[in-house]
Design an enzyme around this catalytic site. Sequence first.
Site, PDB file in Angstrom:
ATOM      1  N   TYR A 118      -1.986  -1.512  10.334  1.00  0.00           N
ATOM      2  CA  TYR A 118      -1.974  -1.599   8.868  1.00  0.00           C
ATOM      3  C   TYR A 118      -0.653  -1.054   8.321  1.00  0.00           C
ATOM      4  CZ  TYR A 118      -3.988  -1.296   4.110  1.00  0.00           C
ATOM      5  OH  TYR A 118      -4.252  -1.442   2.766  1.00  0.00           O
ATOM      6  N   SER A 176       0.877  -1.172   0.000  1.00  0.00           N
ATOM      7  CA  SER A 176       0.000   0.000   0.000  1.00  0.00           C
ATOM      8  C   SER A 176       0.915   1.223   0.000  1.00  0.00           C
ATOM      9  CB  SER A 176      -0.848  -0.022   1.272  1.00  0.00           C
ATOM     10  OG  SER A 176      -1.416   1.239   1.532  1.00  0.00           O
ATOM     11  N   LYS A 183       2.111  -3.276   6.466  1.00  0.00           N
ATOM     12  CA  LYS A 183       2.419  -2.996   5.050  1.00  0.00           C
ATOM     13  C   LYS A 183       3.891  -2.637   4.876  1.00  0.00           C
ATOM     14  CE  LYS A 183      -1.649  -3.742   3.125  1.00  0.00           C
ATOM     15  NZ  LYS A 183      -1.871  -5.003   2.376  1.00  0.00           N
TER      16      LYS A 183
HETATM   17  P1  NAD Z   1     -11.691  -6.272  -0.327  1.00  0.00           P
HETATM   18  O1  NAD Z   1     -12.320  -6.173   1.013  1.00  0.00           O
HETATM   19  O2  NAD Z   1     -12.476  -5.907  -1.531  1.00  0.00           O
HETATM   20  O3  NAD Z   1     -11.114  -7.741  -0.557  1.00  0.00           O
HETATM   21  C1  NAD Z   1     -10.364  -8.403   0.426  1.00  0.00           C
HETATM   22  C2  NAD Z   1     -10.605  -9.895   0.289  1.00  0.00           C
HETATM   23  O4  NAD Z   1      -9.755 -10.531   1.251  1.00  0.00           O
HETATM   24  C3  NAD Z   1     -12.054 -10.311   0.621  1.00  0.00           C
HETATM   25  O5  NAD Z   1     -12.547 -11.152  -0.404  1.00  0.00           O
HETATM   26  C4  NAD Z   1     -11.919 -11.044   1.945  1.00  0.00           C
HETATM   27  O6  NAD Z   1     -12.876 -12.097   2.099  1.00  0.00           O
HETATM   28  C5  NAD Z   1     -10.502 -11.580   1.843  1.00  0.00           C
HETATM   29  N1  NAD Z   1      -9.946 -11.883   3.174  1.00  0.00           N
HETATM   30  C6  NAD Z   1     -10.038 -11.148   4.311  1.00  0.00           C
HETATM   31  N2  NAD Z   1      -9.420 -11.791   5.311  1.00  0.00           N
HETATM   32  C7  NAD Z   1      -8.937 -12.943   4.811  1.00  0.00           C
HETATM   33  C8  NAD Z   1      -8.212 -14.038   5.347  1.00  0.00           C
HETATM   34  N3  NAD Z   1      -7.885 -14.065   6.645  1.00  0.00           N
HETATM   35  N4  NAD Z   1      -7.869 -15.060   4.532  1.00  0.00           N
HETATM   36  C9  NAD Z   1      -8.212 -15.033   3.223  1.00  0.00           C
HETATM   37  N5  NAD Z   1      -8.914 -14.044   2.659  1.00  0.00           N
HETATM   38  C10 NAD Z   1      -9.270 -13.003   3.446  1.00  0.00           C
HETATM   39  O7  NAD Z   1     -10.353  -5.389  -0.210  1.00  0.00           O
HETATM   40  P2  NAD Z   1      -9.324  -4.834  -1.300  1.00  0.00           P
HETATM   41  O8  NAD Z   1      -9.376  -3.369  -1.227  1.00  0.00           O
HETATM   42  O9  NAD Z   1      -9.470  -5.521  -2.599  1.00  0.00           O
HETATM   43  O10 NAD Z   1      -7.950  -5.254  -0.599  1.00  0.00           O
HETATM   44  C11 NAD Z   1      -7.061  -6.220  -1.124  1.00  0.00           C
HETATM   45  C12 NAD Z   1      -5.640  -5.890  -0.677  1.00  0.00           C
HETATM   46  O11 NAD Z   1      -5.266  -4.613  -1.191  1.00  0.00           O
HETATM   47  C13 NAD Z   1      -5.473  -5.793   0.853  1.00  0.00           C
HETATM   48  O12 NAD Z   1      -4.238  -6.371   1.225  1.00  0.00           O
HETATM   49  C14 NAD Z   1      -5.439  -4.301   1.089  1.00  0.00           C
HETATM   50  O13 NAD Z   1      -4.730  -3.963   2.254  1.00  0.00           O
HETATM   51  C15 NAD Z   1      -4.722  -3.842  -0.172  1.00  0.00           C
HETATM   52  N6  NAD Z   1      -4.911  -2.434  -0.481  1.00  0.00           N
HETATM   53  C16 NAD Z   1      -6.150  -1.922  -0.680  1.00  0.00           C
HETATM   54  C17 NAD Z   1      -6.285  -0.588  -0.973  1.00  0.00           C
HETATM   55  C18 NAD Z   1      -7.617   0.052  -1.182  1.00  0.00           C
HETATM   56  O14 NAD Z   1      -7.674   1.280  -1.190  1.00  0.00           O
HETATM   57  N7  NAD Z   1      -8.693  -0.694  -1.388  1.00  0.00           N
HETATM   58  C19 NAD Z   1      -5.158   0.229  -1.081  1.00  0.00           C
HETATM   59  C20 NAD Z   1      -3.910  -0.330  -0.871  1.00  0.00           C
HETATM   60  C21 NAD Z   1      -3.790  -1.670  -0.576  1.00  0.00           C
END
Ligand code: NAD
Length: 271
Positions: A170, A157, A174
Amino acid sequence: MNLQNEILSKHADGAAGRLLNKVAVITGAASGIGKEIALSFAREGAKVVIADLDQHAAQKAASEIDPMGERALGVGMDVSNEEQVERGMAQAIETFGRLDVLVSNAGVQIVAPLVDFDFDKWKKMLSIHLDGAFLTTRAALRQMYSQKSGSIIYMGSVHSKEASPLKAPYVTAKHGLVGLAKVVAKDGVRANVICPGFVRTPLVDKQIPEQARELGISEADVIKAVMLKETVDGEFTTVQDVAEAALFLAAFPSNALTGQSMVVSHGWFMQ
Ligand code: NAD
């Protein structure tokens, strides 16, 4: 044309695909960024394993790509549970015979002031992000060493580089992924981190009212004055932007690009 026909006709047309017949496991791929990465890898010819805590949603996402299960598999897996990771990774490798790419993407967000942060929630955050990355990496490395090839992508991130209030575990986790990727790279498997800015997924949609409450501002101000304030154009990063970066890293042809982190954030953070 539905997704499955689109994928089949593309490959029938002789389009090689940047990941033709590569096998990729993507964790947290039933939703958001991970789901888009699975779709884009499948469009480029990969066989994809959608591993997610939500088994039903993982199987649904896999059958959207290939209802026959020949090129997509949905697996229920809590990435912070050693036994479930071992079982899920073994099922993936047994089903498709090899493992070329691991995208360690599963993640959640819990926001609260550090002074009040509940210890169980702190441990849960570190466990999903860091134990999850470690456990899936360890299982992937065994296969990648025996194949003498493979690539691992961690979903970092901007918070792998930069801090924000309310997000201590977080930001800590990260930043930790950058260290893990460098060790994996030194140990001989190509490993890189993608560092997205804010992307409108369920993970972010949940945070907007929470942050508005904690900071005492409106939801519109959370978006404008907190989330997108430092971007060059006031825009969210999209799941497609992140999937494009993942495809680039997964398909990169040599070890020249390893141990790196790539920020995809509309200029929020520049390194
Ligand atoms: P999201 O909530 O849409 O998807 C996350 C998925 O992870 C879900 O399907 C959930 O069921 C699954 N999950 C949660 N805990 C779990 C576990 N213990 N084991 C297996 N699966 C699990 O979120 P997203 O935004 O797509 O996030 C995905 C990644 O991207 C994360 O690591 C998040 O930190 C990172 N990220 C997101 C953003 C953002 O702005 N959305 C920005 C930077 C990084």
